[in-house]
Design a protein around this motif. Structure first.
Motif, PDB file in Angstrom:
ATOM      1  N   UNK A  96      -0.163 -22.999 -20.543  1.00  0.00           N
ATOM      2  CA  UNK A  96      -0.348 -22.970 -21.990  1.00  0.00           C
ATOM      3  C   UNK A  96      -1.186 -21.754 -22.358  1.00  0.00           C
ATOM      4  N   UNK A  97      -0.762 -21.038 -23.390  1.00  0.00           N
ATOM      5  CA  UNK A  97      -1.496 -19.855 -23.833  1.00  0.00           C
ATOM      6  C   UNK A  97      -2.577 -20.257 -24.830  1.00  0.00           C
ATOM      7  N   UNK A  98      -3.799 -19.815 -24.571  1.00  0.00           N
ATOM      8  CA  UNK A  98      -4.944 -20.104 -25.435  1.00  0.00           C
ATOM      9  C   UNK A  98      -5.529 -18.778 -25.910  1.00  0.00           C
ATOM     10  N   UNK A  99      -5.704 -18.638 -27.218  1.00  0.00           N
ATOM     11  CA  UNK A  99      -6.413 -17.485 -27.776  1.00  0.00           C
ATOM     12  C   UNK A  99      -7.727 -17.972 -28.381  1.00  0.00           C
ATOM     13  N   UNK A 100      -8.777 -17.164 -28.279  1.00  0.00           N
ATOM     14  CA  UNK A 100     -10.096 -17.620 -28.724  1.00  0.00           C
ATOM     15  C   UNK A 100     -10.862 -16.494 -29.403  1.00  0.00           C
ATOM     16  N   UNK A 101     -11.836 -16.887 -30.225  1.00  0.00           N
ATOM     17  CA  UNK A 101     -12.742 -15.956 -30.892  1.00  0.00           C
ATOM     18  C   UNK A 101     -14.114 -16.624 -30.946  1.00  0.00           C
ATOM     19  N   UNK A 102     -15.116 -15.985 -30.335  1.00  0.00           N
ATOM     20  CA  UNK A 102     -16.460 -16.547 -30.225  1.00  0.00           C
ATOM     21  C   UNK A 102     -17.428 -15.609 -30.931  1.00  0.00           C
ATOM     22  N   UNK A 103     -18.287 -16.146 -31.808  1.00  0.00           N
ATOM     23  CA  UNK A 103     -19.234 -15.279 -32.506  1.00  0.00           C
ATOM     24  C   UNK A 103     -20.513 -16.035 -32.849  1.00  0.00           C
ATOM     25  N   UNK A 104     -21.611 -15.258 -32.959  1.00  0.00           N
ATOM     26  CA  UNK A 104     -22.934 -15.759 -33.304  1.00  0.00           C
ATOM     27  C   UNK A 104     -23.840 -14.566 -33.534  1.00  0.00           C
ATOM     28  N   UNK A 105     -24.880 -14.757 -34.340  1.00  0.00           N
ATOM     29  CA  UNK A 105     -25.828 -13.657 -34.544  1.00  0.00           C
ATOM     30  C   UNK A 105     -26.555 -13.288 -33.254  1.00  0.00           C
ATOM     31  N   UNK A 106     -26.610 -14.196 -32.278  1.00  0.00           N
ATOM     32  CA  UNK A 106     -27.334 -13.949 -31.043  1.00  0.00           C
ATOM     33  C   UNK A 106     -26.456 -13.353 -29.944  1.00  0.00           C
ATOM     34  N   UNK A 107     -25.183 -13.126 -30.218  1.00  0.00           N
ATOM     35  CA  UNK A 107     -24.317 -12.500 -29.225  1.00  0.00           C
ATOM     36  C   UNK A 107     -24.386 -10.987 -29.369  1.00  0.00           C
ATOM     37  N   UNK A 108     -24.361 -10.291 -28.233  1.00  0.00           N
ATOM     38  CA  UNK A 108     -24.382  -8.826 -28.278  1.00  0.00           C
ATOM     39  C   UNK A 108     -23.154  -8.291 -28.998  1.00  0.00           C
ATOM     40  N   UNK A 109     -22.060  -9.024 -28.931  1.00  0.00           N
ATOM     41  CA  UNK A 109     -20.854  -8.713 -29.688  1.00  0.00           C
ATOM     42  C   UNK A 109     -19.997  -9.965 -29.725  1.00  0.00           C
ATOM     43  N   UNK A 110     -19.051  -9.992 -30.649  1.00  0.00           N
ATOM     44  CA  UNK A 110     -18.136 -11.133 -30.672  1.00  0.00           C
ATOM     45  C   UNK A 110     -17.189 -11.033 -29.475  1.00  0.00           C
ATOM     46  N   UNK A 111     -16.639 -12.164 -29.079  1.00  0.00           N
ATOM     47  CA  UNK A 111     -15.733 -12.221 -27.945  1.00  0.00           C
ATOM     48  C   UNK A 111     -14.390 -12.755 -28.424  1.00  0.00           C
ATOM     49  N   UNK A 112     -13.338 -12.071 -28.037  1.00  0.00           N
ATOM     50  CA  UNK A 112     -11.997 -12.559 -28.364  1.00  0.00           C
ATOM     51  C   UNK A 112     -11.064 -12.224 -27.205  1.00  0.00           C
ATOM     52  N   UNK A 113     -10.008 -12.975 -27.110  1.00  0.00           N
ATOM     53  CA  UNK A 113      -9.043 -12.737 -26.044  1.00  0.00           C
ATOM     54  C   UNK A 113      -8.087 -13.902 -25.929  1.00  0.00           C
ATOM     55  N   UNK A 114      -7.310 -13.890 -24.878  1.00  0.00           N
ATOM     56  CA  UNK A 114      -6.400 -15.000 -24.613  1.00  0.00           C
ATOM     57  C   UNK A 114      -6.218 -15.141 -23.111  1.00  0.00           C
ATOM     58  N   UNK A 115      -5.771 -16.318 -22.705  1.00  0.00           N
ATOM     59  CA  UNK A 115      -5.526 -16.588 -21.293  1.00  0.00           C
ATOM     60  C   UNK A 115      -4.470 -17.670 -21.191  1.00  0.00           C
ATOM     61  N   UNK A 116      -3.874 -17.773 -20.018  1.00  0.00           N
ATOM     62  CA  UNK A 116      -2.914 -18.834 -19.727  1.00  0.00           C
ATOM     63  C   UNK A 116      -3.617 -19.917 -18.916  1.00  0.00           C
ATOM     64  N   UNK A 117      -3.675 -21.114 -19.480  1.00  0.00           N
ATOM     65  CA  UNK A 117      -4.301 -22.235 -18.783  1.00  0.00           C
ATOM     66  C   UNK A 117      -3.306 -22.835 -17.799  1.00  0.00           C
ATOM     67  N   UNK A 118      -3.711 -22.905 -16.555  1.00  0.00           N
ATOM     68  CA  UNK A 118      -2.858 -23.504 -15.534  1.00  0.00           C
ATOM     69  C   UNK A 118      -2.720 -25.006 -15.793  1.00  0.00           C
ATOM     70  N   UNK A 119      -1.556 -25.592 -15.486  1.00  0.00           N
ATOM     71  CA  UNK A 119      -1.351 -27.019 -15.764  1.00  0.00           C
ATOM     72  C   UNK A 119      -2.151 -27.914 -14.822  1.00  0.00           C
ATOM     73  N   UNK A 120      -2.397 -29.132 -15.272  1.00  0.00           N
ATOM     74  CA  UNK A 120      -3.018 -30.136 -14.425  1.00  0.00           C
ATOM     75  C   UNK A 120      -2.007 -30.622 -13.383  1.00  0.00           C
ATOM     76  N   UNK A 121      -2.497 -31.329 -12.390  1.00  0.00           N
ATOM     77  CA  UNK A 121      -1.655 -31.855 -11.296  1.00  0.00           C
ATOM     78  C   UNK A 121      -1.851 -33.361 -11.213  1.00  0.00           C
TER      79      UNK A 121
END
Length: 324
Positions: A96-121
């Motif tokens: 499953x493809x997951x895209x994310x965006x993480x932000x806060x005043x205490x982060x050196x910079x915002x974080x964004x990206x995407x990844x493929x989550x491997x399935x459960x077994x």
């Protein structure tokens, strides 16, 4: 970010650390491999091995100490591991493809990206679902030294989407042609997915050679917790009727006396799907079905549904800060 929205943290404790987490959220051959059956006990039809009958989810974790230490002379600077755990388990059981965006005043910079989550077994011998997990990266949190007012906690906002999520549904049926009126309670089998049936059993009504039933669904994990319009909180349905005979007979939705509606852009807050089966029309179009009905043995069958949708999530949570 939506205003007025707050989610309390649910910390998971490990030795010396706290995990702060947030959670997310095709029709095929059910007779082999991951799609096989195991005995369910009382049902006329075996329960598929992919049907664990529990909600499934993707969790994103930030691993942090129970509190971040702030020094007046050195400030605060931490790199915190960021990873996911996936316990979604379906018939196809693909990434499953997951895209994310993480932000806060205490982060050196915002974080964004995407990844493929491997399935459960699924381990059939132990009857346990084994979640997949992997590190996404690190999140750097920092505060400058010499602050006159040190916050007691650092809020972090995470927005993320999960694309092309599937819920598999199987409803076993015993089809008969009768002039009498019968109501049967049938089990509903479903995959470990964010959207699940509202009830574990449904009533199937048979009268004058017609079969009717309805099934409703719910968002069990907050898959649609971050939608900005009602059009996003919807799913599509693909359905087919499978009759178990000498050769399995597949009847697609809308063909030969089988119908389920609605199927497109079904809103989660009004998610009832109604299905009907016309036995006479089925028999007219297939001699094997006609012969089985004439034998008074009835037909073992099932309706297989795929729900397809995207999940939209947002979590706002706080990591405690201690001034040292």
């Amino acid at each position: 970010m939506k205003s007025g929205r707050f989610i309390y943290l649910l910390p998971i404790l490990f030795v010396g650390t706290t995990l702060f987490y947030f959670s997310t959220c095709p029709i095929g051959n059910i007779g082999s491999g991951n799609s096989g059956f195991f005995n369910s006990g009382n049902s006329n039809l075996y329960q598929p091995s992919w049907a664990l009958n529990q909600p499934g989810n993707i969790y994103l974790y930030i691993q942090a100490p129970s509190s971040l230490n702030y020094s007046e002379s050195n400030g605060l600077d931490y790199k915190l591991p960021f990873f996911y755990v996936n316990n979604i388990y379906t018939m196809s059981n693909s990434q499953l493809e997951v895209s994310y965006y993480v932000y806060s005043y205490a982060l050196s910079s915002s974080y964004s990206g995407n990844f493929n989550a491997e399935p459960a077994i699924y381990n059939s011998s132990s009857n346990q679902l084994i979640s997949s997990n992997s590190t996404i990266g690190n999140i750097e949190i920092s505060l400058s030294p010499g602050l006159q007012i040190v916050p007691t906690q650092i809020p972090i906002v995470v927005e993320y989407n999960i694309s092309n999520v599937i819920t598999n549904i199987l409803i076993p049926l015993q089809l008969n042609y009768s002039n009498s009126q019968i109501t049967l309670s049938e089990p509903v089998y479903y995959s470990s997915s964010p959207i699940t049936p509202a009830y574990s059993n449904i009533n199937v009504n048979e009268t004058n050679g017609n079969i009717y039933f309805s099934i409703s669904f719910q968002d069990s994990v907050g898959c649609f917790s971050n939608v900005y319009s009602n059009n996003q909180a919807t799913f599509n349905v693909n359905a087919e009727l499978d009759i178990i005979a000498a050769n399995k007979i597949d009847i697609l939705n809308g063909e030969e006396g089988f119908s389920c509606t609605p199927t497109q852009n079904v809103p989660i807050n009004s998610s009832t799907i109604s299905c009907s089966i016309n036995m006479q029309q089925l028999a007219q179009n297939n001699p094997e079905i006609q012969n089985l009905l004439n034998s008074n043995l009835g037909l073992q069958a099932y309706v297989l549904m795929n729900l397809s949708y995207n999940c939209y999530e947002e979590d706002i949570y706080n990591i405690p800060v201690t001034k040292t």
